[in-house]
Every structure is written in structure tokens, then in C-alpha cells.
Design an enzyme around this catalytic site. Structure first.
Site, PDB file in Angstrom:
ATOM      1  N   GLU A   1     -28.176  -1.615  -5.406  1.00  0.00           N
ATOM      2  CA  GLU A   1     -27.003  -2.385  -4.993  1.00  0.00           C
ATOM      3  C   GLU A   1     -27.173  -2.946  -3.584  1.00  0.00           C
ATOM      4  O   GLU A   1     -26.737  -4.052  -3.283  1.00  0.00           O
ATOM      5  CB  GLU A   1     -25.755  -1.492  -5.057  1.00  0.00           C
ATOM      6  CG  GLU A   1     -25.357  -1.135  -6.473  1.00  0.00           C
ATOM      7  CD  GLU A   1     -24.552   0.142  -6.560  1.00  0.00           C
ATOM      8  OE1 GLU A   1     -25.185   1.224  -6.570  1.00  0.00           O
ATOM      9  OE2 GLU A   1     -23.327   0.087  -6.612  1.00  0.00           O
TER      10      GLU A   1
ATOM     11  N   GLY B   1     -20.057   8.603 -10.788  1.00  0.00           N
ATOM     12  CA  GLY B   1     -19.172   7.766 -11.580  1.00  0.00           C
ATOM     13  C   GLY B   1     -20.028   7.131 -12.676  1.00  0.00           C
ATOM     14  O   GLY B   1     -21.217   6.906 -12.465  1.00  0.00           O
TER      15      GLY B   1
ATOM     16  N   ARG C   1     -20.055  -3.236   1.100  1.00  0.00           N
ATOM     17  CA  ARG C   1     -19.614  -2.994  -0.268  1.00  0.00           C
ATOM     18  C   ARG C   1     -18.097  -2.822  -0.214  1.00  0.00           C
ATOM     19  O   ARG C   1     -17.585  -1.978   0.520  1.00  0.00           O
ATOM     20  CB  ARG C   1     -20.251  -1.716  -0.797  1.00  0.00           C
ATOM     21  CG  ARG C   1     -19.698  -1.365  -2.144  1.00  0.00           C
ATOM     22  CD  ARG C   1     -20.162  -0.020  -2.610  1.00  0.00           C
ATOM     23  NE  ARG C   1     -19.549   0.253  -3.900  1.00  0.00           N
ATOM     24  CZ  ARG C   1     -19.225   1.462  -4.314  1.00  0.00           C
ATOM     25  NH1 ARG C   1     -19.450   2.518  -3.539  1.00  0.00           N
ATOM     26  NH2 ARG C   1     -18.683   1.636  -5.484  1.00  0.00           N
TER      27      ARG C   1
ATOM     28  N   HIS D   1     -18.571  -0.864 -10.380  1.00  0.00           N
ATOM     29  CA  HIS D   1     -20.043  -0.787 -10.413  1.00  0.00           C
ATOM     30  C   HIS D   1     -20.649  -2.163 -10.706  1.00  0.00           C
ATOM     31  O   HIS D   1     -21.778  -2.264 -11.187  1.00  0.00           O
ATOM     32  CB  HIS D   1     -20.556   0.159 -11.524  1.00  0.00           C
ATOM     33  CG  HIS D   1     -20.310   1.618 -11.269  1.00  0.00           C
ATOM     34  ND1 HIS D   1     -20.054   2.488 -12.298  1.00  0.00           N
ATOM     35  CD2 HIS D   1     -20.312   2.345 -10.134  1.00  0.00           C
ATOM     36  CE1 HIS D   1     -19.889   3.702 -11.813  1.00  0.00           C
ATOM     37  NE2 HIS D   1     -20.047   3.646 -10.495  1.00  0.00           N
TER      38      HIS D   1
ATOM     39  N   ARG E   1     -14.305  12.909 -13.329  1.00  0.00           N
ATOM     40  CA  ARG E   1     -13.246  12.102 -13.957  1.00  0.00           C
ATOM     41  C   ARG E   1     -13.289  12.255 -15.471  1.00  0.00           C
ATOM     42  O   ARG E   1     -14.373  12.319 -16.066  1.00  0.00           O
ATOM     43  CB  ARG E   1     -13.409  10.629 -13.622  1.00  0.00           C
ATOM     44  CG  ARG E   1     -13.268  10.303 -12.157  1.00  0.00           C
ATOM     45  CD  ARG E   1     -13.195   8.791 -11.943  1.00  0.00           C
ATOM     46  NE  ARG E   1     -13.391   8.460 -10.557  1.00  0.00           N
ATOM     47  CZ  ARG E   1     -14.380   7.711 -10.081  1.00  0.00           C
ATOM     48  NH1 ARG E   1     -15.281   7.189 -10.896  1.00  0.00           N
ATOM     49  NH2 ARG E   1     -14.474   7.476  -8.797  1.00  0.00           N
TER      50      ARG E   1
ATOM     51  N   GLY F   1     -28.063   7.780 -10.961  1.00  0.00           N
ATOM     52  CA  GLY F   1     -28.771   9.063 -10.763  1.00  0.00           C
ATOM     53  C   GLY F   1     -29.154   9.759 -12.058  1.00  0.00           C
ATOM     54  O   GLY F   1     -30.286  10.234 -12.212  1.00  0.00           O
TER      55      GLY F   1
ATOM     56  N   ASN G   1     -21.840   0.853   3.326  1.00  0.00           N
ATOM     57  CA  ASN G   1     -21.005   1.328   2.232  1.00  0.00           C
ATOM     58  C   ASN G   1     -20.133   2.450   2.804  1.00  0.00           C
ATOM     59  O   ASN G   1     -20.591   3.576   2.968  1.00  0.00           O
ATOM     60  CB  ASN G   1     -21.918   1.833   1.108  1.00  0.00           C
ATOM     61  CG  ASN G   1     -21.134   2.348  -0.074  1.00  0.00           C
ATOM     62  OD1 ASN G   1     -19.907   2.441  -0.036  1.00  0.00           O
ATOM     63  ND2 ASN G   1     -21.845   2.691  -1.135  1.00  0.00           N
TER      64      ASN G   1
ATOM     65  N   LYS H   1     -22.809   5.133   4.120  1.00  0.00           N
ATOM     66  CA  LYS H   1     -24.219   4.977   3.744  1.00  0.00           C
ATOM     67  C   LYS H   1     -24.655   3.612   4.264  1.00  0.00           C
ATOM     68  O   LYS H   1     -23.862   2.673   4.222  1.00  0.00           O
ATOM     69  CB  LYS H   1     -24.371   4.971   2.224  1.00  0.00           C
ATOM     70  CG  LYS H   1     -24.171   6.325   1.590  1.00  0.00           C
ATOM     71  CD  LYS H   1     -24.552   6.245   0.112  1.00  0.00           C
ATOM     72  CE  LYS H   1     -23.950   7.408  -0.633  1.00  0.00           C
ATOM     73  NZ  LYS H   1     -23.641   7.117  -2.012  1.00  0.00           N
TER      74      LYS H   1
END
Ligand code: ADP
Length: 414
Positions: A395, A220, A98, A188, A249, A340, A7, A14
């Protein structure tokens, strides 16, 4: 098959190494071998590496770019790091990436060819912050592993490609959609897809019987309406800016605000967009932090008014979306929290569900309190008409499984 899941972000990579294959997928026998995180690429990077069953190692390294980061991961994995089944680079059999934006072209995960790479490039316009770094990751992996190693792209947008036209089109002049493909894509997708899959697995029901609302609440945040296993609406739009309140955001705002801020504050539209993406949300309202855990601490310890306000606005927006998405699904049986915040904060889950008893949602506060730290399960009371679950997202597992299916030529399962 040992799959390296990558990712790649603008300054971070990651990764996870997962051993899986068609047989293992069928029996949930996938096996995580290692994981890690490299941050602040471009300077003195912070490197965290962990072989399964061993302690994590933290170090720093001067890493110029994503290629240097991938190189470091591969050297570590091949250098007797104690990763089960990995003696050398040759023991990595495929790579799953990803990729944020697959536009309307990529409705499923695909083996990466030059043509696919060009396709991902075509959507840079739609995801200028993400697709270029995803491409850099793919190119870096090709350089490090050679072009013979299969690589697969798993798109954040793909799961939402089942949205009906009336849900994905904005009420703008239609030719803007025709000319520029301006529409809701949603993001997502891999996370919403994973928790929907886990939900039907936990309940032992078929995909067709899966009607629910999934809330991914992390840095997010987005929500998805899932009918008969398909995503039929989601809160993020052309970009990840729309919808719920997020760490930095704004989520939904009146579009006229953009010009208004520009005129009042003397900012260009680019600067206003940055303000909406980076300085708004929990951070903007509280003036303190984008991190929900810190915000809750601040609210409780110092009774900070704006910290409470940010939390209240965050929860209210999520609750409002649950209401509208119940209408979109037309008969959801459950809502699922993940991400999270969704996985770790009983307080936020409780505040989001507050006042929904009238429509048959009865949260069990004891169960709610104990579902933290990746614990999966039901947190509503027996007899709650709308069930509530916590399902930690994974994921990387779906990316590894999609990679295997693409490499083996097996049908994909969404
Ligand atoms: P990302 O979207 O970057 O993957 P995560 O899904 O890890 O991020 O979510 C990060 C968010 O989760 C942060 O706001 C963090 O404060 C929040 N979070 C993690 N643990 C807790 C907790 N125990 N209570 C409240 N919020 C938490």
C-alpha cells in the site's frame, strides 16, 4: 522526489520513505529509503526505525501524541541516519497519508487543502475511530514541515467507489441512504488496487482484461470482486465490521443479534458494537488469540478444539465469499491472496481453496508451500481453470506514487 508515507492510527504511526517520480514509476524504479513503526503513543512508545540496507533500531521514547511521533521521525531522518539521499528535512519533498474514509466525495487521491481537510472531517461520523487520527497526522505534518510542503490523502474507500448502485445499497428504506449516506463503502481499497495492478503487470494484460477476486487477509480481512479493472463488489460495508471473519471482528452476523446480546447481557448498543469489533472473530471463537499464527500453533501443538473451530469458520466464510464473488465478477480468471495471513500461510490458503476442484480450482500444494515471506507468484496447477496467486501487498508504494502524481499534476491511474 522523496515521499514520506504516513499511516497514523489511534496510538501508532507507521511510515516509509520512498524515492520515486513519474519516470521511476514508469520503469518500476521506485526506491525504498527507510521504514519504521511507532507503537503505544501516549506513553512510553516503542520505536522501530530502519534505513534501507541497515539493521533496524529499536528503542523507547516518551511520546505524548502523533505530533511528537512525526517530530521524532523527521529528526531521525534528518540526523545523518544513513538514509540514502536524505541529509536534512529539506530532502523530504512531499507527504502521502493513508486516510480511511473518503465517503462518496473522494473517488481518487487528492492534494490536501483546507477544503479537503474539512471533507475528511465530514466523514468522521462514518469512521469515528480512524478519520480523527488521520486528521491529527495531517495537522501534525503541517506543523512539523510547514504548510508549504505538499501533502496528499489516499483513501481506503476510493478504489471501491466504482461499485454499482445495486452492490453498494443496502435493502433499507431508501431515504436512509439519501439522508445519511448509509451504504457499502468498502475498505483496504489501496491494497486491493495494488494487487490487481500487480496481477495485470505479471500477466502483461490490460486493465480492461483484469477480472479477478482479491482476498486481503490480515488482522482485518476483506475480499473484492474486480471486473475490467474496477472494483464491483467488496465484503466490508459502511464500516470495516462487515464480511469475512477477522482477528477480532465478527464479520457478517444477523443484525437482530445486536439487540439480543444487549438484552441478554445487559449491554448498550455501543458496548455490543465494541464486542463485535474487539472481542469477536478468531479471538472470540477460540478464546485464545486474534493472531492466526499463534492459533495455528495452538491447534497443531495442543489440538485445541476451539482453535481448530476458529480456523475452520474463518476459512469457510472466505470460501463462501469466493463463491458469491465469482458470481459477482461473472467470469473471474484468478483469485489473489494478500495480507499477513494471505501472504504467509499455505495452510490457510489450502483450507480456503479446499473442495473447489469441482469448479476447476486446482491448487499446487508444492508451489503453495513455497510462497511465503513476500514471495510472489502462481500457486495453482497448470490447467487450473481458476488460477490462484499470492501477491504481497504494498500500500505504501501506491500511496507514494499517488502522491507524486498529485504533486506533479499527472493523471491518476487506478
Ligand atoms: P494488519 O492487518 O494489521 O496489517 P497483517 O497484514 O500484518 O496485519 O496480518 C497480520 C496477521 O497475519 C496475523 O493474524 C498474523 O498471525 C498473520 N500471519 C503472519 N505470518 C503468518 C504465518 N506465517 N502464518 C499464519 N499467519 C500469519
Amino acid at each position: 522526489m522523496n515521499v514520506l508515507v504516513l499511516n497514523c492510527g489511534s496510538s501508532s504511526v507507521k511510515f516509509q520513505l520512498i524515492a520515486t517520480d513519474l519516470e521511476q514509476i514508469a520503469h518500476d524504479g521506485d526506491h525504498r529509503l527507510a521504514r519504521g513503526n511507532i507503537e503505544r503513543i501516549g506513553g512510553e512508545a516503542i520505536v522501530t526505525l530502519q534505513a534501507e540496507g541497515r539493521g533496524s533500531q529499536r528503542s523507547t521514547a516518551t511520546l505524548r501524541d502523533i505530533r511528537a511521533a512525526v517530530d521524532l521521525i523527521v529528526r531521525w531522518a534528518g540526523a545523518n541516519s544513513g538514509i540514502e539521499g536524505i541529509q536534512s528535512v529539506a530532502d523530504i519533498h512531499a507527504i502521502g497519508h493513508r486516510v480511511v474514509h473518503g465517503g462518496e466525495r473522494f473517488t481518487h487521491s487528492v492534494l490536501i487543502t483546507d477544503e479537503v481537510l474539512r471533507g475528511i472531517e465530514d466523514f468522521i461520523d462514518l469512521a469515528p475511530l480512524h478519520n480523527p487520527t488521520n486528521i491529527k497526522g495531517i495537522v501534525a505534518a503541517r506543523e512539523v514541515f510547514g504548510s508549504g510542503l505538499p501533502q496528499v490523502a489516499v483513501f481506503d474507500t476510493a478504489f471501491h467507489q466504482t461499485l454499482p448502485e445495486y452492490a453498494y445499497l443496502y435493502a433499507l428504506p431508501y431515504q436512509l441512504y439519501r439522508r445519511h449516506r448509509i451504504r457499502r463503502y468498502g475498505f483496504h481499497g489501496t491494497s486491493h488496487r495494488y494487487v490487481a495492478y500487480r496481477y495485470r503487470q505479471i500477466l502483461g494484460i490490460s486493465r480492461d482484461q483484469t477480472n479477478l477476486i482479491t482476498l486481503h487477509l490480515g488482522n482485518g480481512c476483506s475480499i473484492a470482486a474486480i471486473r475490467s479493472g474496477d472494483s464491483v463488489d467488496t465484503s466490508m460495508g459502511l464500516t470495516p465490521l462487515e464480511g469475512l471473519v477477522m482477528g477480532t471482528r465478527s464479520g457478517d452476523i444477523d443484525p437482530a443479534i445486536i439487540d439480543f446480546i444487549g438484552a441478554k447481557e445487559g449491554l448498550t448498543s455501543q458496548q455490543v458494537e465494541t464486542l463485535l469489533n474487539k472481542q469477536s472473530g478468531l479471538l472470540g471463537i477460540s478464546g485464545l488469540t486474534n493472531d492466526m499464527r499463534e492459533l495455528l500453533e495452538e491447534a497443531h501443538e495442543n489440538n485445541d478444539r476451539r482453535a481448530w473451530l476458529a480456523i475452520e469458520i474463518f476459512c469457510y466464510r472466505a470460501r463462501k465469499y469466493i463463491g458469491s464473488f465469482l458470481a459477482a465478477v461473472g467470469g473471474a480468471e484468478a483469485i489473489v491472496f494478500t495480507g499477513g495471513i494471505g501472504e504467509n500461510s499455505p495452510e490457510i490458503r489450502s483450507k480456503i481453496c479446499a473442495g473447489l476442484d469441482w469448479m476447476g480450482l486446482k491448487l499446487d500444494e508444492e508451489l503453495n508451500a513455497t510462497h511465503i515471506g513476500r514471495r510472489e507468484g502462481l500457486i495453482s496447477k497448470d490447467g487450473s481453470r481458476l488460477a490462484v496467486y499470492v501477491i504481497p501487498t504494498d500500500e505504501e508504494l501506491l500511496i507514494a506514487r499517488d502522491t507524486v502524481r498529485c504533486v506533479r499534476g499527472a493523471p491518476q491511474r487506478y
